[in-house]
Design a protein around this motif. Sequence first.
Motif, PDB file in Angstrom:
ATOM      1  N   GLY A   1      22.370  21.887   1.677  1.00 13.39           N
ATOM      2  CA  GLY A   1      22.072  22.837   0.622  1.00 13.39           C
ATOM      3  C   GLY A   1      22.374  24.269   1.011  1.00 13.39           C
TER       4      GLY A   1
ATOM      5  N   GLY B   1      22.733  25.266  -2.960  1.00 16.79           N
ATOM      6  CA  GLY B   1      22.165  24.272  -3.872  1.00 16.79           C
ATOM      7  C   GLY B   1      21.476  24.919  -5.062  1.00 16.79           C
ATOM      8  N   LYS B   2      21.343  24.170  -6.154  1.00 18.58           N
ATOM      9  CA  LYS B   2      20.623  24.621  -7.339  1.00 18.58           C
ATOM     10  C   LYS B   2      19.777  23.469  -7.857  1.00 18.58           C
ATOM     11  CE  LYS B   2      21.304  26.448 -12.022  1.00 18.58           C
ATOM     12  NZ  LYS B   2      22.314  26.842 -13.039  1.00 18.58           N
ATOM     13  N   THR B   3      18.504  23.760  -8.175  1.00 24.60           N
ATOM     14  CA  THR B   3      17.602  22.739  -8.704  1.00 24.60           C
ATOM     15  C   THR B   3      17.634  22.781 -10.221  1.00 24.60           C
ATOM     16  OG1 THR B   3      16.179  22.917  -6.759  1.00 24.60           O
ATOM     17  CG2 THR B   3      15.234  21.894  -8.717  1.00 24.60           C
TER      18      THR B   3
ATOM     19  N   ASP C   1      10.278  11.909 -10.633  1.00 25.17           N
ATOM     20  CA  ASP C   1      11.262  12.910 -10.208  1.00 25.17           C
ATOM     21  C   ASP C   1      11.825  13.579 -11.453  1.00 25.17           C
ATOM     22  OD1 ASP C   1      11.340  12.414  -7.300  1.00 25.17           O
ATOM     23  OD2 ASP C   1      12.077  10.443  -7.901  1.00 25.17           O
TER      24      ASP C   1
ATOM     25  N   LYS D   1      13.242  16.744 -11.342  1.00 27.63           N
ATOM     26  CA  LYS D   1      14.287  17.703 -10.997  1.00 27.63           C
ATOM     27  C   LYS D   1      15.131  17.144  -9.868  1.00 27.63           C
ATOM     28  CE  LYS D   1      11.683  21.825 -12.396  1.00 27.63           C
ATOM     29  NZ  LYS D   1      11.155  23.141 -11.967  1.00 27.63           N
ATOM     30  N   VAL D   2      16.323  17.686  -9.724  1.00 25.68           N
ATOM     31  CA  VAL D   2      17.248  17.280  -8.670  1.00 25.68           C
ATOM     32  C   VAL D   2      17.974  18.522  -8.163  1.00 25.68           C
ATOM     33  CG1 VAL D   2      19.146  16.806 -10.266  1.00 25.68           C
ATOM     34  CG2 VAL D   2      19.099  15.661  -8.066  1.00 25.68           C
ATOM     35  N   THR D   3      18.292  18.542  -6.869  1.00 26.15           N
ATOM     36  CA  THR D   3      19.028  19.656  -6.277  1.00 26.15           C
ATOM     37  C   THR D   3      20.503  19.293  -6.178  1.00 26.15           C
ATOM     38  OG1 THR D   3      17.104  20.363  -4.995  1.00 26.15           O
ATOM     39  CG2 THR D   3      19.255  21.165  -4.269  1.00 26.15           C
TER      40      THR D   3
ATOM     41  N   THR E   1      27.560  25.557  -9.659  1.00 25.19           N
ATOM     42  CA  THR E   1      26.169  25.414 -10.126  1.00 25.19           C
ATOM     43  C   THR E   1      25.845  26.341 -11.285  1.00 25.19           C
ATOM     44  OG1 THR E   1      25.437  26.983  -8.432  1.00 25.19           O
ATOM     45  CG2 THR E   1      25.362  24.640  -7.877  1.00 25.19           C
TER      46      THR E   1
ATOM     47  N   GLN F   1      21.376  21.106 -16.506  1.00 27.83           N
ATOM     48  CA  GLN F   1      20.580  19.888 -16.375  1.00 27.83           C
ATOM     49  C   GLN F   1      21.527  18.734 -16.064  1.00 27.83           C
ATOM     50  OE1 GLN F   1      18.668  19.062 -20.148  1.00 27.83           O
ATOM     51  NE2 GLN F   1      20.463  18.066 -20.982  1.00 27.83           N
TER      52      GLN F   1
ATOM     53  N   VAL G   1      23.961  15.331  -4.410  1.00 25.15           N
ATOM     54  CA  VAL G   1      22.694  15.640  -5.088  1.00 25.15           C
ATOM     55  C   VAL G   1      21.555  15.104  -4.237  1.00 25.15           C
ATOM     56  CG1 VAL G   1      23.630  15.661  -7.433  1.00 25.15           C
ATOM     57  CG2 VAL G   1      22.893  13.500  -6.431  1.00 25.15           C
ATOM     58  N   ASN G   2      20.386  15.706  -4.398  1.00 24.78           N
ATOM     59  CA  ASN G   2      19.209  15.269  -3.665  1.00 24.78           C
ATOM     60  C   ASN G   2      17.987  15.328  -4.581  1.00 24.78           C
ATOM     61  OD1 ASN G   2      17.573  14.480  -1.503  1.00 24.78           O
ATOM     62  ND2 ASN G   2      17.188  16.598  -0.901  1.00 24.78           N
TER      63      ASN G   2
END
Length: 472
Positions: A152, A229-231, A256, A258-260, A268, A273, A302-303
Amino acid sequence: MMDRILSNKWSVRIISLIFAAVLFTYITSSSDKAINMGESGTYVDVINNVPVEVYYDKDKMTVSGAPDTVDVTVTGSKGLVQLAKSQSNLVAYIDLKKAKAGTQNAKIQIKGLSDRLKATINPATAKVTIAEKVTKKYTVDVELNKSVIADGYQAGTAKVKPKKVSITGSQEVLDQIAYVKATISDEKDQKSDFDTTATVSAFDANLNKLDVEIDPGQVDVSVPVSKIGKTVPLRFQQSGNPADKTVTISSLTSDDTKVTVIAPESVTDSIEQITIPIDVTQITGDKTVEVKVPVPTGATSVNPTSVKVNIKTTKKQNDQSSNNDANKSSGPTPEAPATTTPDTTTPPANNDKDENSDDNSDTEDKQVSTEFRDVPITITGLNNSESFNTTFIDPVSGKVNITINGTQKEIDTVERSDFNIVANLSNLQEGIHTVPLAVHGLAANFTFTLTQSKAEIQIVKKVADASNQDLS
């Protein structure tokens, strides 16, 4: 009896001789196997890994090809051989002080050995190359191991101090230098700017490390680190309908939410979304499924990579029974109140009219759905669209099905011309892209599901048609 034997002088002598013979046999057989008795009564042993020193003008010349160690076989008396093996002052050397530049076989010699011992060196000579020493300056590049920067995050352009180092060696070796790197490996999972020191090494084009002198051998490195990274929130979209017509999907939820997204900021910025289609065609009741999170175009990862989705269902009422009851109460007229025209015949009794109104109101408020099949996907936003061709890879037909949900009254008003399914290709260039599908024109009070939420589209630049060229 024993007293008589021990009192006899000859008996004692014989017994002593026997013991001496046994003792001599034991000592010779259990001696160090590396020490052997030669024909002349001398001992032979091998001293392994004797270091080799090379003597030459280190200020002006360089030498390559000399071995680091040799093995020395020593012959002489047992005491001297054992003494030589136990001491650490034995050194092998090559004397090149008067040698000229070039390649030659040089004799390897020994010092620190007693004159009364004979030595045999293996190897006895070495093929060495002597060359004039050359010094040049090289710019240092920083190399970071993958584990240095945390997921990230990304490293910016590192600053090195000093920027250049002096490398000394033969001209032949310096000509092989392809990379001069300061490698950072000790730092782990860095999320902010950091300073460290790194050892400098020189490599050839095949990344073989070269034997050269580097001054300084270490440099100071400053590494800027920034977040990439962006959430973003997750949205779950129903894909298809349950095969069991009595089952409807009431909710799609996950712990879950949200995702990063790991991607450069330029990527990003356009991601608000991530929508995950949930296939419900095989759903017969409440169920939890694990689905992969799609990686947006241009992103690295993605995480988390997958999430668990809770699918809640409800059972439909028997629509046919409801329709029959309504028909029995309201008479044979098939049209819904929203589509009937004014009636000029004699109105029914008041009580019957009130009952019909209630039944019609219930029918209008009931949640129903309608499906439009093979709706073409409209492409918008492609810059200089006249210069490009677009091809649908998935779906190949360029069409999808849409199921629209709403009340009976609202659904009856929906027509195919009321909406469009759109793929926006803004800011995309040549290549294959996966883009989300959007529905334009549909009123906000409707919900809908598409058979797929994204389309894979190839953009290809048009080639000039030779038939249109002037052939005169």
